[in-house]
Design a protein around this motif. Sequence first.
Motif, PDB file in Angstrom:
ATOM      1  N   SER A  73       0.868  -1.187   0.000  1.00 42.48           N
ATOM      2  CA  SER A  73       0.000   0.000   0.000  1.00 42.48           C
ATOM      3  C   SER A  73       0.897   1.226   0.000  1.00 42.48           C
ATOM      4  CB  SER A  73      -0.899   0.015   1.250  1.00 42.48           C
ATOM      5  OG  SER A  73      -0.106   0.214   2.412  1.00 42.48           O
ATOM      6  N   GLY A  74       0.294   2.378  -0.234  1.00 42.10           N
ATOM      7  CA  GLY A  74       1.068   3.621  -0.135  1.00 42.10           C
ATOM      8  C   GLY A  74       1.603   3.786   1.275  1.00 42.10           C
ATOM      9  N   CYS A  75       0.801   3.431   2.271  1.00 44.77           N
ATOM     10  CA  CYS A  75       1.255   3.558   3.669  1.00 44.77           C
ATOM     11  C   CYS A  75       2.439   2.642   3.945  1.00 44.77           C
ATOM     12  CB  CYS A  75       0.102   3.262   4.630  1.00 44.77           C
ATOM     13  SG  CYS A  75      -1.079   4.628   4.685  1.00 44.77           S
ATOM     14  N   MET A  78       5.538   4.270   2.516  1.00 46.74           N
ATOM     15  CA  MET A  78       6.047   5.364   3.367  1.00 46.74           C
ATOM     16  C   MET A  78       6.727   4.792   4.607  1.00 46.74           C
ATOM     17  SD  MET A  78       3.079   8.251   3.047  1.00 46.74           S
ATOM     18  CE  MET A  78       1.720   7.339   3.722  1.00 46.74           C
ATOM     19  N   TYR A  98      -1.532  14.275   3.709  1.00 42.97           N
ATOM     20  CA  TYR A  98      -2.490  13.170   3.721  1.00 42.97           C
ATOM     21  C   TYR A  98      -2.651  12.682   5.168  1.00 42.97           C
ATOM     22  CZ  TYR A  98      -4.340   8.486   3.006  1.00 42.97           C
ATOM     23  OH  TYR A  98      -5.093   7.341   3.080  1.00 42.97           O
ATOM     24  N   ASN A 145      -2.903  17.595  -0.313  1.00 42.71           N
ATOM     25  CA  ASN A 145      -4.184  16.935  -0.127  1.00 42.71           C
ATOM     26  C   ASN A 145      -4.774  17.444   1.183  1.00 42.71           C
ATOM     27  OD1 ASN A 145      -6.246  15.098   0.166  1.00 42.71           O
ATOM     28  ND2 ASN A 145      -4.935  13.315   0.371  1.00 42.71           N
ATOM     29  N   ASP A 170       5.817  12.844  -2.100  1.00 39.27           N
ATOM     30  CA  ASP A 170       4.652  11.983  -2.293  1.00 39.27           C
ATOM     31  C   ASP A 170       3.958  12.499  -3.558  1.00 39.27           C
ATOM     32  OD1 ASP A 170       2.121  10.828  -2.313  1.00 39.27           O
ATOM     33  OD2 ASP A 170       1.948  10.785  -0.134  1.00 39.27           O
ATOM     34  N   THR A 172       1.590  11.136  -5.351  1.00 42.37           N
ATOM     35  CA  THR A 172       0.318  10.465  -5.601  1.00 42.37           C
ATOM     36  C   THR A 172      -0.685  11.371  -6.319  1.00 42.37           C
ATOM     37  OG1 THR A 172       0.637   9.098  -3.634  1.00 42.37           O
ATOM     38  CG2 THR A 172      -1.614   9.302  -4.449  1.00 42.37           C
ATOM     39  N   SER A 192       1.043   6.147  -3.795  1.00 35.99           N
ATOM     40  CA  SER A 192      -0.030   5.212  -3.545  1.00 35.99           C
ATOM     41  C   SER A 192      -0.498   4.825  -4.946  1.00 35.99           C
ATOM     42  CB  SER A 192      -1.144   5.900  -2.752  1.00 35.99           C
ATOM     43  OG  SER A 192      -2.296   5.095  -2.794  1.00 35.99           O
ATOM     44  N   THR A 194      -2.656   2.911  -5.581  1.00 37.23           N
ATOM     45  CA  THR A 194      -4.100   2.788  -5.430  1.00 37.23           C
ATOM     46  C   THR A 194      -4.843   3.863  -6.244  1.00 37.23           C
ATOM     47  OG1 THR A 194      -3.574   2.212  -3.135  1.00 37.23           O
ATOM     48  CG2 THR A 194      -5.877   2.657  -3.627  1.00 37.23           C
ATOM     49  N   LYS A 195      -4.202   5.000  -6.448  1.00 36.61           N
ATOM     50  CA  LYS A 195      -4.889   6.180  -6.980  1.00 36.61           C
ATOM     51  C   LYS A 195      -4.721   6.264  -8.503  1.00 36.61           C
ATOM     52  CE  LYS A 195      -5.479   6.741  -2.550  1.00 36.61           C
ATOM     53  NZ  LYS A 195      -4.595   7.549  -1.720  1.00 36.61           N
ATOM     54  N   GLY A 205      -2.085  -0.417  -3.374  1.00 40.29           N
ATOM     55  CA  GLY A 205      -0.659  -0.650  -3.614  1.00 40.29           C
ATOM     56  C   GLY A 205       0.146   0.614  -3.407  1.00 40.29           C
ATOM     57  N   LEU A 325      -9.166   8.619  -4.543  1.00 44.01           N
ATOM     58  CA  LEU A 325      -9.096   9.545  -5.670  1.00 44.01           C
ATOM     59  C   LEU A 325      -8.361   8.868  -6.821  1.00 44.01           C
ATOM     60  CD1 LEU A 325      -5.866  11.235  -5.771  1.00 44.01           C
ATOM     61  CD2 LEU A 325      -6.591  11.046  -3.425  1.00 44.01           C
TER      62      LEU A 325
END
Length: 381
Positions: A73-75, A78, A98, A145, A170, A172, A192, A194-195, A205, A325
């Motif tokens: 994940s993005g988390c 990080m 974020y 963000n 970041d 993203t 991330s 994911t976005k 991811g 997003l």
Amino acid sequence: MKFNTKTIHAGQKPEETSGSVMPPVFFTSTYAQEAPNKHKGHEYARVTNPTRTALENLLSGLEDARCTCAFASGCAAMDALLKMLRPGDHVVATNDLYGGSYRLFKEVFEPFGISFSFVDMRSVDNVGKAITPDTRMLWVETPTNPLLKIADIAGIAGLGKHHGAYTVVDNTFASPALQQPLNQGADAVVHSTTKYLGGHSDLIGGAVSTSNDEIYENLTFQTKTTGAVPGPMDCYLALRGIKTLSLRVERSCQNARALADYLRNHPMTGDVRYPGHSDHPGHEIAAKQMSDFGGMVSFSLKSDDQESAEKFMSNTSVFTLAESLGGVESLISHPASMTHASIPKNIREEAGLKDSLIRLSVGIEDIDDLIADLDSAFDSL
Ligand SMILES: *Cc1c(COP(=O)(O)O)cnc(C)c1O
């Protein structure tokens, strides 16, 4: 190779045994060895998986990076990067961050003796003033963000180099389709996936791309040792999504511009935040470091109260009320109670994030339907 070509071809080649043009999804945990330690480059799937390697090579191409590590994940991405730090180290981060990043910094890393200063990074001077002899990392989001503030990546990275601190961006919100921070002097880029990269709201991811050996060694060590790796199916979905990144981002930027103009001219809106407007305070820097202004727009209603904002959000039908997003579908959200709820209210408000703020992630639908949807939400107030 130009960017649009890279999204399809960077680091990719047809699979050797069959000629398959898309990388196979390698569902395996381990790999056969001919003799102990004599193998085809893969030992165990926590360490490497060919589907993941294909995604990493593609992301390296998009960010002009030497290497990339993909995470679950993005988390997780990080988290792996921050584990380079040691007790006593200090990080300067943007104050419009974020919510999940803020929570990771304050609730996971601070108790381990790493300190964080949160500053308004619209001014490079603010970053300079916050740097101490212990500062090892400058953590940048731009556009931020959810307030869409713009930070000067090259200016901040220059400070980082001068003080021996790594500059992390970041990326993203912009995605590499609009902004490539390593080319502006940053040392590492976090995503991330994911976005925008995944783009279809069907995966979680993350990734870190870098050309710095010390950072890359730390990341591969973290991958192997702490193991927050993405599964091969998620890697495949990200690879597949990235093929259309340029087209999706182009349409999303076009729609966002039209919606930002529509909102600005609507009698019931208050502030409209969109870096593409020439009077946005970060417009010039955005125009310098981004190739377009992105698919995100934030605004408040003229009445500026949370109750009407919530009513507005509950009355859209093409825009789905949801966190996240960067997908093909347009989303509407309330940052104060959703993505940024883990930031205390007083700190949110100091950064300018009011409870009345509405955030749009503009998708790739027909602009007429998006405008009609917001029109009917205004009518419902
Ligand atoms: C979503 C997001 C993250 C976290 O990524 P996940 O994939 O949800 O773990 C980090 N930074 C930004 C700017 C984000 O929008």
